[in-house]
Enzyme design. Structure first.
Site, PDB file in Angstrom:
ATOM      1  N   CYS A  43       0.889  -1.168  -0.177  1.00  0.00           N
ATOM      2  CA  CYS A  43       0.001  -0.021   0.096  1.00  0.00           C
ATOM      3  C   CYS A  43       0.951   1.245   0.007  1.00  0.00           C
ATOM      4  O   CYS A  43       0.731   2.112  -0.923  1.00  0.00           O
ATOM      5  CB  CYS A  43      -0.898  -0.240   1.142  1.00  0.00           C
ATOM      6  SG  CYS A  43      -1.592   1.478   1.294  1.00  0.00           S
ATOM      7  N   CYS A  48      -1.555   1.866  -3.095  1.00  0.00           N
ATOM      8  CA  CYS A  48      -2.508   2.806  -2.935  1.00  0.00           C
ATOM      9  C   CYS A  48      -1.772   3.989  -2.999  1.00  0.00           C
ATOM     10  O   CYS A  48      -2.301   4.943  -3.495  1.00  0.00           O
ATOM     11  CB  CYS A  48      -3.216   2.511  -1.680  1.00  0.00           C
ATOM     12  SG  CYS A  48      -3.518   0.989  -0.927  1.00  0.00           S
ATOM     13  N   LYS A  51       0.184   5.329  -6.114  1.00  0.00           N
ATOM     14  CA  LYS A  51      -1.051   5.409  -7.279  1.00  0.00           C
ATOM     15  C   LYS A  51      -1.627   6.552  -7.146  1.00  0.00           C
ATOM     16  O   LYS A  51      -2.080   7.255  -7.996  1.00  0.00           O
ATOM     17  CB  LYS A  51      -1.894   3.975  -7.151  1.00  0.00           C
ATOM     18  CG  LYS A  51      -2.976   3.833  -7.921  1.00  0.00           C
ATOM     19  CD  LYS A  51      -4.256   4.460  -7.553  1.00  0.00           C
ATOM     20  CE  LYS A  51      -4.879   4.163  -6.213  1.00  0.00           C
ATOM     21  NZ  LYS A  51      -5.148   2.852  -6.067  1.00  0.00           N
ATOM     22  N   TYR A 177      -9.400  -3.380 -10.970  1.00  0.00           N
ATOM     23  CA  TYR A 177      -9.008  -2.168 -10.087  1.00  0.00           C
ATOM     24  C   TYR A 177      -8.021  -1.491 -10.808  1.00  0.00           C
ATOM     25  O   TYR A 177      -7.762  -0.366 -11.324  1.00  0.00           O
ATOM     26  CB  TYR A 177      -8.708  -2.211  -8.813  1.00  0.00           C
ATOM     27  CG  TYR A 177      -9.763  -2.548  -7.675  1.00  0.00           C
ATOM     28  CD1 TYR A 177     -10.430  -3.553  -7.570  1.00  0.00           C
ATOM     29  CD2 TYR A 177     -10.187  -1.497  -6.663  1.00  0.00           C
ATOM     30  CE1 TYR A 177     -11.345  -3.788  -6.579  1.00  0.00           C
ATOM     31  CE2 TYR A 177     -11.139  -1.757  -5.918  1.00  0.00           C
ATOM     32  CZ  TYR A 177     -11.872  -3.063  -5.798  1.00  0.00           C
ATOM     33  OH  TYR A 177     -12.782  -3.118  -4.898  1.00  0.00           O
ATOM     34  N   GLU A 181      -7.574   1.931 -12.910  1.00  0.00           N
ATOM     35  CA  GLU A 181      -6.740   3.221 -12.250  1.00  0.00           C
ATOM     36  C   GLU A 181      -5.656   3.591 -13.287  1.00  0.00           C
ATOM     37  O   GLU A 181      -5.594   4.755 -13.598  1.00  0.00           O
ATOM     38  CB  GLU A 181      -6.438   2.748 -10.824  1.00  0.00           C
ATOM     39  CG  GLU A 181      -7.603   2.548 -10.174  1.00  0.00           C
ATOM     40  CD  GLU A 181      -7.488   2.287  -8.651  1.00  0.00           C
ATOM     41  OE1 GLU A 181      -8.274   2.485  -7.767  1.00  0.00           O
ATOM     42  OE2 GLU A 181      -6.301   1.888  -8.339  1.00  0.00           O
ATOM     43  N   HIS A 435     -26.897  21.907   0.345  1.00  0.00           N
ATOM     44  CA  HIS A 435     -27.048  22.332  -1.067  1.00  0.00           C
ATOM     45  C   HIS A 435     -26.054  23.879  -1.174  1.00  0.00           C
ATOM     46  O   HIS A 435     -25.847  24.532  -0.343  1.00  0.00           O
ATOM     47  CB  HIS A 435     -28.518  22.934  -1.194  1.00  0.00           C
ATOM     48  CG  HIS A 435     -28.631  23.338  -2.681  1.00  0.00           C
ATOM     49  ND1 HIS A 435     -28.933  22.438  -3.731  1.00  0.00           N
ATOM     50  CD2 HIS A 435     -28.817  24.571  -3.004  1.00  0.00           C
ATOM     51  CE1 HIS A 435     -29.028  23.233  -4.671  1.00  0.00           C
ATOM     52  NE2 HIS A 435     -29.164  24.457  -4.455  1.00  0.00           N
ATOM     53  N   GLU A 440     -25.855  15.722  -1.975  1.00  0.00           N
ATOM     54  CA  GLU A 440     -27.244  15.877  -1.611  1.00  0.00           C
ATOM     55  C   GLU A 440     -28.051  14.847  -2.511  1.00  0.00           C
ATOM     56  O   GLU A 440     -29.411  14.576  -1.654  1.00  0.00           O
ATOM     57  CB  GLU A 440     -27.728  17.364  -1.759  1.00  0.00           C
ATOM     58  CG  GLU A 440     -27.585  17.983  -3.118  1.00  0.00           C
ATOM     59  CD  GLU A 440     -27.994  19.218  -3.074  1.00  0.00           C
ATOM     60  OE1 GLU A 440     -29.113  19.735  -2.428  1.00  0.00           O
ATOM     61  OE2 GLU A 440     -27.416  19.936  -4.000  1.00  0.00           O
TER      62      GLU A 440
END
Ligand code: NDP
Length: 459
Positions: A43, A48, A51, A177, A181, A435, A440
């Site tokens: 990682c 991760c 990347k 994945y 990516e 908002h 939302e």
């Protein structure tokens, strides 16, 4: 009573191994850990984190493109791959230092080298043997490439993070994945990208709507998507590489990356010496407390092939320490884990997709909206956002939340609380919208889609 050199010896200093070792050490026990590459594991060192840094760079490219619509004039724009890679490497060195510091401060003894089990209480590292009361296997996984002629020419995500220059044209094999990516990264930074996958759509296992939607968005960005490609041979040519598909199609590029899955790192770690038999995937089989078939040996993280995600490895590690050193038996749930694919635009998911929910629960209510986010209007960016909720019709509990669009991973992390805790659609509806935001929409969707059979009859 037998005296051991260590109370706990961990093989592998990635996310799971480090988390378990330092937590165990602060309880006052003597802990050793070994690592044959760099402290931090996949990682931090080659997954991760690096990347995501490259994804940020590609996003900055997007912002520069979009800036004209917001009144900016950005002249003489250029991108320097070497500069990016060296900045990324510096940051990874810094994080590597932090991980080493964390282990040292916790009093964990760190050994450089590959760990090998000699027996159930002995680990060998760099030619020296250490005895230990308990052992934790946290050796992670590694990329695998298709077993075809010329497979030595593939690069994997390991090499992709260290390329000397940005390729002009790259083929990315795989629809998971990593493939999706890196397709976004290379395209965003200026390469010509072709993504080849076996199935009709990328991201097997994700909600079908999400798969179709992201395919369109990736194509709109100029990433060529080719489905039904089974690699048969990779050939080095005078101009680069040619990938031959089983059906006779050929694809050419300067570089070919395989992002075709990962395999648990169990080769050569001495499992046979302690009587642990890896499963079909090569993983260490464990129970819900991460216990192997040997009573004083545990395994966490990718080497167990449960859910190959960093936070899962860390949660498994924590549960192991809680169970073994705090007398508080803890098993983590591998369901409803929020996850993201850092494509451009990104995907965020928690819980079940529509197909999986129908299979498990029968009748489900689907709420879905698709729109062009406000930010993209002035930018002139033709990119849309998808948001979808899957609800159990009988109980009205939220079963899944899915999003493709700006900030999807950030939004889904929070919505994960609702799905994990079994909140109902009505409870979500009670929340007033914030908002103007994209998020939302998750509390504003009121009209469920007609059931597929009703929609079909109406056609
Ligand atoms: P995935 O399992 O996600 O995807 C593997 C892909 O390779 C699939 O599209 C599969 O196709 C294809 N494939 C497998 N074998 C072959 C073959 N012989 N020829 C052609 N295609 C093949 O693996 P990744 O390597 O992308 O990632 C590994 C894991 O790492 C992920 O599952 C995830 O757990 C983790 N990860 C998480 C990230 C995140 O959280 N953002 C980022 C990166 C990795 P098919 O579908 O047809 O089988």
């Amino acid at each position: 009573m037998t005296e051991y050199d260590f109370d706990l010896f961990t093989i592998g200093a990635g996310s799971g191994g480090v988390a378990a070792s330092r937590r165990a050490a602060v309880t006052g026990i003597k802990v050793g850990i070994c690592e044959d590459y760099r402290i931090g594991g996949t990682c931090v060192i080659r997954g991760c984190v690096p990347k995501k840094l490259l994804v940020y760079s590609a996003q900055i490219g997007d912002a520069i493109t979009d800036s004209a619509g917001y009144g900016w004039s950005v002249d003489n724009v250029s991108f320097d791959w070497e500069k990016l890679i060296s900045a990324k490497d510096k940051e990874i060195d810094r994080l590597n230092g932090i991980y080493i510091g964390m282990l040292e401060r916790a009093g964990v003894h760190v050994f450089e080298g590959r760990g090998k089990l000699i027996d159930a209480h002995t680990v060998e590292v760099a030619g020296k043997r250490y005895t230990t009361k308990r052992i934790l296997i946290a050796t992670g996984g590694r990329p695998v490439v298709p077993d075809i002629e010329g497979k030595e020419h593939f690069i994997t995500s390991n090499e992709a993070l260290h390329l000397e220059s940005l390729p002009r044209r790259i083929l990315i094999v795989g629809g998971g994945y990593i493939a999706c990516e890196f397709a976004g990264i290379f395209k965003g930074l200026g390469a010509e990208v072709t993504q080849l996958y076996r199935a009709d759509l990328p991201l097997r296992g994700f909600d079908g709507d999400v798969r179709g939607f992201i395919t369109k968005e990736l194509s709109k960005r100029g990433i060529t998507q080719v489905s039904g490609v089974h690699p048969a041979k990779l050939e080095k040519t005078a101009f680069g590489y040619t990938l031959h598909a089983a059906d006779g199609r050929t694809f050419e590029a300067d570089l070919v990356m395989a992002a075709t899955g990962r395999k648990p790192n169990t080769d050569g770690i001495g499992l046979e010496a302690v009587g642990i038999t890896p499963d079909k995937a090569g993983a260490v089989p464990v129970d819900e407390f991460s216990r192997t078939s040997v009573s004083n040996i545990w395994a966490v993280g990718d080497v167990t092939d449960r859910v190959a995600l960093t936070p899962v490895a860390i949660a498994e590690a924590r549960a192991f320490v809680e169970t073994e050193y705090h007398g508080n038996p803890m098993a983590i749930s591998h369901e409803n884990i929020p996850h993201a694919v850092f494509t451009l635009p990104p995907i965020g998911v928690v819980g079940l997709g529509e197909e999986a929910a129908r299979e498990k629960y029968g009748a489900v209510d689907i709420y879905r909206t698709e729109f062009r986010p406000m930010r993209n209007i002035l930018a002139g960016r033709d990119e849309r956002c998808l948001m979808k909720l899957v609800v159990d019709r009988a109980s009205q509990r939220l079963l899944g939340a899915h999003m493709v669009g700006p900030d999807a991973p950030e939004i889904i992390q929070t919505l994960g609380v609702a799905v994990v805790n079994g909140l109902t659609k009505q409870q979500l509806d009670r929340t007033i919208a914030l908002h103007p935001s994209t998020a939302e929409e998750f509390v504003l969707m009121r009209d469920k889609l007609p059931d597929p059979e009703v929609a079909k009859a109406a056609e």
